[in-house]
Design a protein around this motif. Structure first.
Motif, PDB file in Angstrom:
ATOM      1  N   LYS A 151       0.713  -1.379  -0.187  1.00 16.73           N
ATOM      2  CA  LYS A 151      -0.113   0.056  -0.014  1.00 16.73           C
ATOM      3  C   LYS A 151       0.552   1.323  -0.037  1.00 16.73           C
ATOM      4  CE  LYS A 151      -3.558  -2.775   2.644  1.00 16.73           C
ATOM      5  NZ  LYS A 151      -4.375  -2.527   3.951  1.00 16.73           N
ATOM      6  N   ASP A 153       0.882   3.532  -1.839  1.00 23.51           N
ATOM      7  CA  ASP A 153      -0.087   4.650  -2.299  1.00 23.51           C
ATOM      8  C   ASP A 153      -0.259   5.560  -1.094  1.00 23.51           C
ATOM      9  OD1 ASP A 153      -3.046   3.297  -2.019  1.00 23.51           O
ATOM     10  OD2 ASP A 153      -1.563   1.879  -2.280  1.00 23.51           O
ATOM     11  N   VAL A 179      -0.812  -2.530  -4.959  1.00 21.36           N
ATOM     12  CA  VAL A 179      -1.385  -3.116  -6.124  1.00 21.36           C
ATOM     13  C   VAL A 179      -2.128  -2.102  -7.020  1.00 21.36           C
ATOM     14  CG1 VAL A 179      -3.183  -4.952  -6.288  1.00 21.36           C
ATOM     15  CG2 VAL A 179      -1.144  -5.218  -4.843  1.00 21.36           C
ATOM     16  N   SER A 204      -3.765  -9.918   9.380  1.00 19.53           N
ATOM     17  CA  SER A 204      -5.005  -9.699   8.617  1.00 19.53           C
ATOM     18  C   SER A 204      -5.129  -8.313   7.876  1.00 19.53           C
ATOM     19  CB  SER A 204      -6.028  -9.715   9.372  1.00 19.53           C
ATOM     20  OG  SER A 204      -7.172  -9.958   8.688  1.00 19.53           O
ATOM     21  N   GLY A 205      -5.424  -8.168   6.478  1.00 24.50           N
ATOM     22  CA  GLY A 205      -5.633  -6.501   6.153  1.00 24.50           C
ATOM     23  C   GLY A 205      -4.384  -6.110   5.529  1.00 24.50           C
ATOM     24  N   VAL A 206      -3.395  -6.696   5.497  1.00 20.25           N
ATOM     25  CA  VAL A 206      -1.916  -6.032   4.950  1.00 20.25           C
ATOM     26  C   VAL A 206      -2.151  -6.456   3.336  1.00 20.25           C
ATOM     27  CG1 VAL A 206      -0.450  -6.428   7.022  1.00 20.25           C
ATOM     28  CG2 VAL A 206      -0.736  -8.225   5.294  1.00 20.25           C
ATOM     29  N   GLY A 207      -2.659  -7.227   2.856  1.00 20.26           N
ATOM     30  CA  GLY A 207      -3.234  -6.914   1.415  1.00 20.26           C
ATOM     31  C   GLY A 207      -2.607  -8.446   0.722  1.00 20.26           C
ATOM     32  N   LYS A 208      -2.526  -9.484   1.796  1.00 19.61           N
ATOM     33  CA  LYS A 208      -1.955 -10.749   1.013  1.00 19.61           C
ATOM     34  C   LYS A 208      -2.937 -11.245  -0.004  1.00 19.61           C
ATOM     35  CE  LYS A 208      -2.300 -12.812   5.099  1.00 19.61           C
ATOM     36  NZ  LYS A 208      -2.993 -11.705   5.919  1.00 19.61           N
ATOM     37  N   SER A 209      -4.142 -11.328   0.156  1.00 19.24           N
ATOM     38  CA  SER A 209      -4.926 -11.650  -0.848  1.00 19.24           C
ATOM     39  C   SER A 209      -5.264 -10.988  -2.078  1.00 19.24           C
ATOM     40  CB  SER A 209      -6.511 -11.847  -0.397  1.00 19.24           C
ATOM     41  OG  SER A 209      -6.343 -12.693   0.879  1.00 19.24           O
ATOM     42  N   THR A 210      -5.103  -9.669  -1.846  1.00 20.56           N
ATOM     43  CA  THR A 210      -5.166  -8.784  -2.978  1.00 20.56           C
ATOM     44  C   THR A 210      -3.883  -9.007  -3.969  1.00 20.56           C
ATOM     45  OG1 THR A 210      -6.058  -7.233  -1.603  1.00 20.56           O
ATOM     46  CG2 THR A 210      -5.300  -6.121  -3.855  1.00 20.56           C
ATOM     47  N   GLY A 224     -10.613  -8.606   1.872  1.00 17.92           N
ATOM     48  CA  GLY A 224     -11.473  -7.834   2.769  1.00 17.92           C
ATOM     49  C   GLY A 224     -12.283  -6.701   2.687  1.00 17.92           C
ATOM     50  N   GLY A 225     -12.866  -5.844   3.717  1.00 18.29           N
ATOM     51  CA  GLY A 225     -13.698  -4.839   3.378  1.00 18.29           C
ATOM     52  C   GLY A 225     -12.598  -3.533   3.011  1.00 18.29           C
ATOM     53  N   HIS A 234     -10.311 -11.104   8.693  1.00 17.74           N
ATOM     54  CA  HIS A 234      -9.734 -12.444   8.597  1.00 17.74           C
ATOM     55  C   HIS A 234     -10.724 -13.011   7.377  1.00 17.74           C
ATOM     56  CE1 HIS A 234      -6.971 -13.038  11.785  1.00 17.74           C
ATOM     57  NE2 HIS A 234      -7.558 -12.002  12.441  1.00 17.74           N
ATOM     58  N   THR A 235     -10.567 -12.424   6.154  1.00 14.48           N
ATOM     59  CA  THR A 235     -11.318 -13.073   4.852  1.00 14.48           C
ATOM     60  C   THR A 235     -10.761 -14.375   4.431  1.00 14.48           C
ATOM     61  OG1 THR A 235     -10.135 -11.430   4.089  1.00 14.48           O
ATOM     62  CG2 THR A 235     -12.352 -10.831   3.937  1.00 14.48           C
ATOM     63  N   THR A 236      -9.526 -14.692   4.520  1.00 14.17           N
ATOM     64  CA  THR A 236      -9.083 -15.774   4.065  1.00 14.17           C
ATOM     65  C   THR A 236      -8.990 -16.905   5.355  1.00 14.17           C
ATOM     66  OG1 THR A 236      -7.282 -14.542   3.237  1.00 14.17           O
ATOM     67  CG2 THR A 236      -6.859 -17.037   3.287  1.00 14.17           C
ATOM     68  N   GLY A 255      -4.626 -14.122   7.971  1.00 16.48           N
ATOM     69  CA  GLY A 255      -3.810 -13.116   8.633  1.00 16.48           C
ATOM     70  C   GLY A 255      -3.636 -13.675  10.201  1.00 16.48           C
TER      71      GLY A 255
END
Ligand SMILES: Nc1nc2c(ncn2[C@@H]2O[C@H](COP(=O)(O)OP(=O)(O)OP(=O)(O)O)[C@@H](O)[C@H]2O)c(=O)[nH]1
Ligand SMILES: [Zn+2]
Length: 340
Positions: A151, A153, A179, A204-210, A224-225, A234-236, A255
């Motif tokens: 992130k 940006d 990303v 959680s939320g650091v952008g692993k899935s993205t 995640g949202g 904890h979307t994964t 996460g």
């Protein structure tokens, strides 16, 4: 005499039979998803649903197959029911931590990894202490370790953080990516070689899935949202291994809220090699680095060569590991006594 020979022959037959049933047709596969005792293995490019053999639960320390493991199964198809995983090939590397909560067990998150990428996002939750924990655990895995600051940006002036992170963690490769803007993505991709196995770890939320979706070229993981404070949802939910567009194997992990040590003093010595080198120079072998004369640690702290913060982190981790080890030893002794 005859009855003794008969008895031995019968035993021999039972052992031989068990051996032939279990191992006559062993199929080697790689675990690509794990849900406790149920795993999915890739055997000759076919996904096979498998179940872990009961014998895994008779071990002194239970170690179940995890994502990335090479395993041996009794068949190469699940058409007539799940295949059974009988054993795990010795791991070349493993990323492990203590299971969350009060339990003592070790949890192997991923196995046979070439590179661990520790993700941390460039926002107000950037936490050096958490990063050092990840570095210590990752260094004890046997894999190569790199850091990815996500992130960018959100913090365009990230360059000063990179230098700080390099000097505090001793990690040579620190990537800065976004990303959203594609910043740093090509350089990161160039570090991921085809057929290598990599894992993304981080809160959680650091952008692993993205990042995973970007490397896969499709939306496989749910994101995640729209929060940017790392307090993800904890979307994964489970661990899985996927093939990227460039042909590398990528393990996505949930996460981790808690990152506690097991006995990982090897990782500690590597992550804090400057401190262990200083300790070797202390005049007394059992120096407590408090008031002893000839203490190299105190000398380095006084001169500013070693930061108070780094030494405090090192001491804290060492204490946690010693605590885990002594509790584990007591537990194993107790289990042994109960078995007698
Ligand atoms: N501004 C910005 N936001 C990003 C970037 N990458 C990811 N995000 C956002 O960060 C949030 C969390 O991203 P995820 O990819 O779900 O994070 P995660 O690490 O997989 O989270 P868990 O699955 O809970 O472990 C989402 O809202 C993403 O849209 C980025 O480069 N820039
Ligand atoms: Zn000392």
């Amino acid at each position: 005499m005859q009855t003794t020979i008969d008895k031995w022959c019968r035993w021999l037959l039972i052992i031989l039979e068990a051996y032939l049933t279990d191992y006559q047709n062993e199929w080697k596969g790689r675990v690509i998803a794990s849900h406790g005792k149920l795993v999915t293995c890739l055997i000759n490019d076919v996904e096979v649903n498998c179940e872990v053999a009961g014998s895994f639960f008779n071990q002194e320390v239970i170690d179940l197959p995890t994502v990335g493991d090479w395993v041996f199964c009794d068949r190469d198809s699940d058409k007539n029911g799940r295949a059974i995983v009988h054993r795990i090939e010795e791991r070349t590397s493993e990323f492990s931590r203590k299971v969350a909560g009060g339990r003592l067990d070790k949890q192997v998150i991923a196995a046979n990894i070439d590179t661990i990428f520790i993700l941390m996002s460039l926002n107000h939750d950037l936490n050096f202490s958490r990063l050092l924990r990840y570095v210590t655990i990752s260094k004890s895995s046997g894999a190569n370790v790199e850091v990815v600051l996500t992130k960018s940006d959100l913090m365009p002036e990230a360059i000063w953080v990179v230098e700080d992170i390099k000097s505090q963690s001793g990690i040579e490769h620190v990537h800065v990516i976004s990303v959203l803007t594609n910043d740093g993505m090509e350089e990161l991709k160039s570090r991921i070689k085809p057929e290598q196995t990599i894992v993304f770890v981080g809160s959680s939320g650091v952008g692993k899935s993205t990042l995973t979706n970007t490397l896969l070229g499709e939306e496989v993981m749910s994101i995640g949202g729209l929060r940017n404070d790392d307090r993800g949802r904890h979307t994964t939910t489970h661990r899985q291994m996927l093939k990227t567009e460039s042909g590398a194997w990528l393990i996505d992990t949930p996460g981790m809220r808690e990152i506690s040590f097991i006995d990982q003093t090897d990782g500690l010595s590597e992550a804090f090699s400057d401190i262990t080198e200083l300790i070797d120079k202390c005049r007394f072998n059992d120096c407590s680095h408090k008031n002893e004369p000839g203490c190299a640690i105190n000398h380095a702290l006084d001169s500013g060569e070693l930061s108070e913060w780094r030494f405090a982190e090192y001491s804290k981790y060492l204490k946690e590991m010693a605590f885990f080890e002594s509790k584990m030893r007591r537990k194993l002794n107790k289990d042994k006594k109960n078995k007698k």
